[in-house]
Design an enzyme around this catalytic site. Structure first.
Site, PDB file in Angstrom:
ATOM      1  CB  SER A 266       8.823 -10.888  -4.175  1.00  0.00           C
ATOM      2  OG  SER A 266       8.164 -11.189  -2.984  1.00  0.00           O
ATOM      3  CG  ASP A 458       9.292  -3.902  -0.221  1.00  0.00           C
ATOM      4  OD1 ASP A 458       8.168  -4.045   0.302  1.00  0.00           O
ATOM      5  OD2 ASP A 458      10.002  -4.861  -0.573  1.00  0.00           O
ATOM      6  CG  HIS A 520       7.339  -6.093  -2.815  1.00  0.00           C
ATOM      7  ND1 HIS A 520       8.422  -6.561  -2.105  1.00  0.00           N
ATOM      8  CD2 HIS A 520       6.763  -7.197  -3.371  1.00  0.00           C
ATOM      9  CE1 HIS A 520       8.500  -7.873  -2.226  1.00  0.00           C
ATOM     10  NE2 HIS A 520       7.507  -8.286  -2.995  1.00  0.00           N
TER      11      HIS A 520
END
EC number: 3.4.16.5
Length: 543
Positions: A266, A458, A520
């Site tokens: 991320s 994601d 994610h």
């Protein structure tokens, strides 16, 4: 990358910041803490050029609700510092800095580079049996203290289950910005997960199966970390990470000789290029950095924001989430968004980068968010809005808030939050969100391998954007890398040998992986595939 509506909305340049509107009901001490940054913000607004004011006013016109949200500066966490007698080891940065050695030409030089005098490392041997997390595996917890700036970063180290005398060491970083890496520990790749009964459950696919792993709560005021000051950009956090690793390996030289890797996901797509560059900038170091791994990262927004519309509208391998009108709206907004990001890249000024973040996030992420679909997984709805769509994150927070857990690991804060959205907003208001940290990657590629991996379900940091920026990156091997075809990635190391888990392309020191069925957080969604590629990567298969 954690994005909430409140994170995306701020006041325009022409809007005055109401005096302490945000802190009604707080004690005077809290008001005093915020008065200076709010005053500074007001003063800076007055200095904006006409062009910058027009840019902010344009954002306010498009998103009028943003007028209701002004910058939030994080208050210090309540904490109680433990006495030095609590800790098994305290490593003084000043002592490390004072060690001189004789160089190759007979000259005197410091044993390790860097400004370490203000730092200490506190270490406690944690009893694995006390919490039932990986019994029999050596563990250390503690704090890196920056005494000059009143910053205290919490870490949790797990030795390899396999061969700790020879297995590599890995630093794991979650993103946010402002989210605890203990989320990665208990929700993704650590030795235990937390079940609905708030009990630890053994993880067969933990990344410390063949590596020792350090989980670090950074920046300060995240997880068990705390400070009276704030960190609001990625570069500032890099100095702390270098100090932590230097002092840790000084205390434990048996790990310093092992290969070392940095991995994260991320917003770690921002962190890792900076942290790795900081480490490599020190020629005299005790950190044997061999590679970095970035999972579903945000690294090159100019390229990646191009791919929100395709991912949301059915071009990423999954059914469309948005209708044609919403997709067209995103298409219409993209040129302006890209122009604003380009201006941010050219100036790296907060006053240019912040409006780019607000406009682009509202125009290109906002339509998807409003559907209620999980931004971290296009396959389903957000199941728990209070815990970033995942009930498991709530279980982790409840577990880490237990008094006996905090006592066992030596935590000094009164409570644990999985994400601190004040930190998230601080980074946004510093302009950090849209800055071009990908420009550091070519320098890394000259010295170490870089892996970009992405779960293909994601949305928020999707595989299309990550593949695209890796192919657009300018470096000597760009042409060969960009033209390389994706090939099947299959399991080779267990009874599922031959099972397709994704696709891979690689040239020189640069590798990209698409992981099938991962959102994610790939290690959470696809634990077997995650451990497979991780073990093979740190084993040097692709470099």
């Amino acid at each position: 990358m954690r994005v909430l509506p409140a994170t995306l909305l701020v006041g325009a340049a022409t809007a005055a910041v109401p005096p302490f509107q945000q802190i009604l009901g707080l004690p005077k001490k809290g008001a005093d803490t915020l008065s200076k940054p709010l005053h500074d913000f007001q003063e800076q607004l007055k200095t904006l050029s006409d062009d910058a004011r027009r840019l902010w006013d344009e954002v306010a016109k498009h998103f009028p609700d943003s007028m209701d949200h002004n910058p939030v500066f994080s208050l210090p966490k309540k904490h109680t510092r433990r006495p030095d007698s609590h800790w098994d080891h305290i490593v003084r940065g000043a002592d490390v800095q004072s060690v001189w050695v004789t160089g190759a030409n007979g000259e005197k030089e410091r044993e390790v580079d860097g400004k370490l005098e203000a730092y200490d490392l506190r270490v406690k041997t944690t009893d694995p049996g006390a919490l039932g997390i990986d019994p029999g595996v050596k563990q250390y917890t503690g704090y890196l203290d920056d005494n000059e700036n009143d910053k205290h970063l919490f870490y949790w180290f797990f030795e390899s289950r396999n061969d700790p005398k020879n297995d590599p060491v890995v630093l794991w970083l979650n993103g946010g910005p402002g989210c605890s890496s203990l989320t990665g520990l208990f929700l993704e790749l650590g030795p235990s997960s937390i079940d609905s009964k708030i009990k630890p459950v053994y993880n067969d696919f933990a990344w410390n199966s063949n590596a020792s792993v350090i989980f670090l709560d950074q920046p300060v005021n995240v997880g068990y970390s705390y400070s009276g000051s704030a960190v609001s950009d990625t570069v500032a956090a890099g100095k702390d990470v270098y100090a932590l690793l230097t002092l840790f390996f000084k205390q434990f030289p048996e790990y310093a000789k092992q290969d070392f890797h940095i991995a994260g996901e991320s917003y770690a797509g921002h962190y890792i290029p900076v942290f790795a560059s900081e480490i490599l900038s020190h020629k005299k170091r005790n950190i044997n950095l061999k590679s970095v791994l970035i999972g579903n990262g945000l690294t090159d927004p100019l390229t990646q924001y191009d791919h929100y519309r395709p991912m949301a509208c059915g071009d990423g391998g999954y059914p469309a989430v948005l209708d044609e009108a919403s997709c067209q709206s995103m298409d219409n907004a993209l040129p302006r968004c890209k122009s604003m990001i380009e201006s941010c890249y050219n100036t790296e000024s907060s006053w240019v980068c912040v409006p780019a973040s607000i406009y682009c996030n509202n125009a290109l992420i906002g339509p998807y968010q409003r559907t209620g679909q999980n931004v971290y997984d296009v396959r389903g709805k957000c199941e728990d809005e209070s815990n970033l769509c995942y009930k498991g994150m709530g279980y982790v927070s409840e577990y880490l808030n237990k008094r006996e857990v905090r006592e066992a690991v030596g935590a000094e804060v009164d409570g644990y939050d999985s994400c601190n959205f004040d930190i998230n907003r601080n980074f946004l208001f510093h302009g950090d969100w849209m800055k071009p940290y990908h420009r550091l990657v070519p320098g890394l590629l000259e010295q170490i391998p870089v892996l970009i991996y992405a779960g293909d379900a994601d949305f928020i940091c999707n595989w299309l954007g990550n593949k695209a920026w890796s192919e657009a990156l300018e470096w000597p091997g760009q042409k060969e890398y960009a033209s390389a075809e994706l090939e099947d990635l299959v399991i080779e190391q267990n009874e599922h040998q031959g099972k397709k888990i994704g696709q891979i392309k690689s040239h020189g020191n640069f590798t990209f992986m698409r992981l099938y069925g991962g959102g994610h957080m790939v290690p959470m969604d696809q634990p077997e595939a995650s451990l497979e590629f991780f073990n093979r990567w740190i084993g040097g298969e692709w470099f």
